[in-house]
Design a protein around this motif. Structure first.
Motif, PDB file in Angstrom:
ATOM      1  N   MET A 113      39.491  34.282  24.051  1.00 22.69           N
ATOM      2  CA  MET A 113      38.404  34.521  24.996  1.00 22.69           C
ATOM      3  C   MET A 113      38.844  35.512  26.077  1.00 22.69           C
ATOM      4  N   LYS A 114      37.991  36.502  26.354  1.00 22.41           N
ATOM      5  CA  LYS A 114      38.406  37.572  27.270  1.00 22.41           C
ATOM      6  C   LYS A 114      38.744  37.080  28.678  1.00 22.41           C
ATOM      7  N   ASN A 115      38.035  36.041  29.134  1.00 21.25           N
ATOM      8  CA  ASN A 115      38.242  35.656  30.531  1.00 21.25           C
ATOM      9  C   ASN A 115      39.482  34.816  30.779  1.00 21.25           C
ATOM     10  N   THR A 116      40.312  34.608  29.746  1.00 22.07           N
ATOM     11  CA  THR A 116      41.581  33.908  29.973  1.00 22.07           C
ATOM     12  C   THR A 116      42.705  34.930  30.161  1.00 22.07           C
ATOM     13  N   LYS A 117      42.394  36.204  29.962  1.00 19.03           N
ATOM     14  CA  LYS A 117      43.432  37.242  30.077  1.00 19.03           C
ATOM     15  C   LYS A 117      43.635  37.641  31.534  1.00 19.03           C
ATOM     16  N   PRO A 118      44.906  37.806  31.945  1.00 20.47           N
ATOM     17  CA  PRO A 118      45.183  38.150  33.345  1.00 20.47           C
ATOM     18  C   PRO A 118      44.474  39.414  33.827  1.00 20.47           C
ATOM     19  N   LYS A 119      44.370  40.432  32.972  1.00 22.14           N
ATOM     20  CA  LYS A 119      43.729  41.689  33.397  1.00 22.14           C
ATOM     21  C   LYS A 119      42.249  41.463  33.700  1.00 22.14           C
ATOM     22  N   TYR A 120      41.613  40.593  32.931  1.00 25.89           N
ATOM     23  CA  TYR A 120      40.191  40.281  33.157  1.00 25.89           C
ATOM     24  C   TYR A 120      40.015  39.713  34.565  1.00 25.89           C
ATOM     25  N   LYS A 121      40.876  38.756  34.908  1.00 19.07           N
ATOM     26  CA  LYS A 121      40.803  38.115  36.231  1.00 19.07           C
ATOM     27  C   LYS A 121      41.059  39.142  37.332  1.00 19.07           C
ATOM     28  N   LYS A 122      42.033  40.032  37.109  1.00 17.34           N
ATOM     29  CA  LYS A 122      42.351  41.080  38.099  1.00 17.34           C
ATOM     30  C   LYS A 122      41.145  41.990  38.332  1.00 17.34           C
ATOM     31  N   ILE A 123      40.471  42.346  37.250  1.00 17.40           N
ATOM     32  CA  ILE A 123      39.303  43.239  37.348  1.00 17.40           C
ATOM     33  C   ILE A 123      38.167  42.529  38.094  1.00 17.40           C
ATOM     34  N   ILE A 124      37.931  41.261  37.768  1.00 13.93           N
ATOM     35  CA  ILE A 124      36.874  40.480  38.442  1.00 13.93           C
ATOM     36  C   ILE A 124      37.157  40.409  39.940  1.00 13.93           C
ATOM     37  N   ASP A 125      38.401  40.067  40.306  1.00 13.95           N
ATOM     38  CA  ASP A 125      38.769  39.955  41.728  1.00 13.95           C
ATOM     39  C   ASP A 125      38.651  41.301  42.437  1.00 13.95           C
ATOM     40  N   ALA A 126      39.077  42.352  41.756  1.00 14.74           N
ATOM     41  CA  ALA A 126      38.974  43.702  42.338  1.00 14.74           C
ATOM     42  C   ALA A 126      37.507  44.092  42.517  1.00 14.74           C
ATOM     43  N   ALA A 127      36.679  43.747  41.551  1.00 16.81           N
ATOM     44  CA  ALA A 127      35.252  44.086  41.612  1.00 16.81           C
ATOM     45  C   ALA A 127      34.587  43.411  42.814  1.00 16.81           C
ATOM     46  N   VAL A 128      34.939  42.154  43.075  1.00 22.32           N
ATOM     47  CA  VAL A 128      34.366  41.436  44.223  1.00 22.32           C
ATOM     48  C   VAL A 128      34.691  42.199  45.504  1.00 22.32           C
ATOM     49  N   GLU A 129      35.945  42.607  45.659  1.00 25.53           N
ATOM     50  CA  GLU A 129      36.364  43.315  46.882  1.00 25.53           C
ATOM     51  C   GLU A 129      35.683  44.678  47.009  1.00 25.53           C
ATOM     52  N   VAL A 130      35.704  45.438  45.918  1.00 24.25           N
ATOM     53  CA  VAL A 130      35.154  46.803  45.955  1.00 24.25           C
ATOM     54  C   VAL A 130      33.639  46.779  46.195  1.00 24.25           C
ATOM     55  N   ILE A 131      32.936  45.882  45.515  1.00 26.50           N
ATOM     56  CA  ILE A 131      31.478  45.801  45.685  1.00 26.50           C
ATOM     57  C   ILE A 131      31.138  45.322  47.099  1.00 26.50           C
ATOM     58  N   ALA A 132      31.915  44.364  47.621  1.00 26.20           N
ATOM     59  CA  ALA A 132      31.674  43.868  48.990  1.00 26.20           C
ATOM     60  C   ALA A 132      31.891  44.976  50.016  1.00 26.20           C
ATOM     61  N   GLU A 133      32.916  45.796  49.795  1.00 27.89           N
ATOM     62  CA  GLU A 133      33.251  46.845  50.766  1.00 27.89           C
ATOM     63  C   GLU A 133      32.342  48.069  50.678  1.00 27.89           C
ATOM     64  N   ASN A 134      31.916  48.423  49.460  1.00 32.30           N
ATOM     65  CA  ASN A 134      31.188  49.682  49.259  1.00 32.30           C
ATOM     66  C   ASN A 134      29.719  49.519  48.882  1.00 32.30           C
ATOM     67  N   GLY A 135      29.316  48.314  48.521  1.00 28.18           N
ATOM     68  CA  GLY A 135      27.971  48.120  47.977  1.00 28.18           C
ATOM     69  C   GLY A 135      27.990  48.391  46.485  1.00 28.18           C
ATOM     70  N   TYR A 136      27.120  47.731  45.766  1.00 24.13           N
ATOM     71  CA  TYR A 136      27.107  47.836  44.300  1.00 24.13           C
ATOM     72  C   TYR A 136      26.917  49.278  43.827  1.00 24.13           C
ATOM     73  N   HIS A 137      25.947  49.988  44.420  1.00 23.27           N
ATOM     74  CA  HIS A 137      25.615  51.328  43.931  1.00 23.27           C
ATOM     75  C   HIS A 137      26.715  52.352  44.195  1.00 23.27           C
ATOM     76  N   SER A 138      27.520  52.123  45.225  1.00 23.39           N
ATOM     77  CA  SER A 138      28.610  53.063  45.525  1.00 23.39           C
ATOM     78  C   SER A 138      29.953  52.617  44.942  1.00 23.39           C
TER      79      SER A 138
END
Length: 196
Positions: free
Chosen positions: A1-26
């Protein structure tokens, strides 16, 4: 399952930060990749596109969010105590992760119907928890027996959601968890049969 892989978790966590800081569209996929410390192409091994990242963020983070609430309310014996626990945990988890609060309250409010349907699917488990607490309170004879569960659930979720949104809009300048007691008081007193 993809969501058990460490890189998947890293991308999800990074996405939360980037979207919070820049907004979804940016929030370009390249920004998310850079924050996660992976190559741009690596993201496409896990996600179809940016929208898929946003939906996956919600599925993953809300899944954990709901699980923690489920575990917490199971420790309580009465429906009213479970209700308080749900309110307090709802506020606490978002207060502890301000980036996630920005994403759930602002960035997930995208107008695309397809996206809203996917988000509503994830929320069903949370709403079922509220329903169970209401039914339990009615069976205990503590909450009114005539409650329209669907309507009351909307009222409760809408209230909690609005309080968190307001906290995010006010730049999280006050303690969100401090609101739990008063919110519980208002909801609980509306539900309870008052003994004379």
């Amino acid at each position: 399952m993809k969501n058990t892989k460490p890189k998947y978790k890293k991308i999800i966590d990074a996405a939360v930060e980037v979207i919070a800081e820049n907004g979804y569209h940016s929030s370009q996929v390249s920004k998310i990749a850079k924050r996660a410390g992976v190559a741009d192409g690596t993201i496409y091994l896990y996600f179809k596109n940016k929208e898929d990242i946003l939906v996956s963020v919600f599925q993953e983070k809300m899944g954990q969010f709901i699980e923690r609430i489920e575990n917490q309310i199971n420790d309580h014996e009465t429906a009213d105590k479970k209700l308080y626990s749900l309110i307090e945990m709802h506020f606490r988890q978002l207060a502890e992760d301000p980036h996630l609060a920005i994403v759930t309250q602002l960035e997930l409010r995208q107008s695309k119907k397809e996206l809203r349907l996917k988000i509503n699917e994830v929320l069903k488990r949370y709403l079922a928890l509220v329903d169970d607490i209401l039914k339990e309170g009615m069976e205990e004879g503590v909450f009114h027996s005539h409650l329209n569960i669907k309507l009351v659930r909307q009222i409760i979720f809408g209230m909690l959601d609005e309080i968190v949104t307001n906290w995010v809009m006010k730049e999280q300048r006050y303690d969100l968890v401090d609101q739990a007691k008063e919110v519980h008081f208002v909801i609980s007193n509306g539900l309870k049969i008052h003994q004379s």
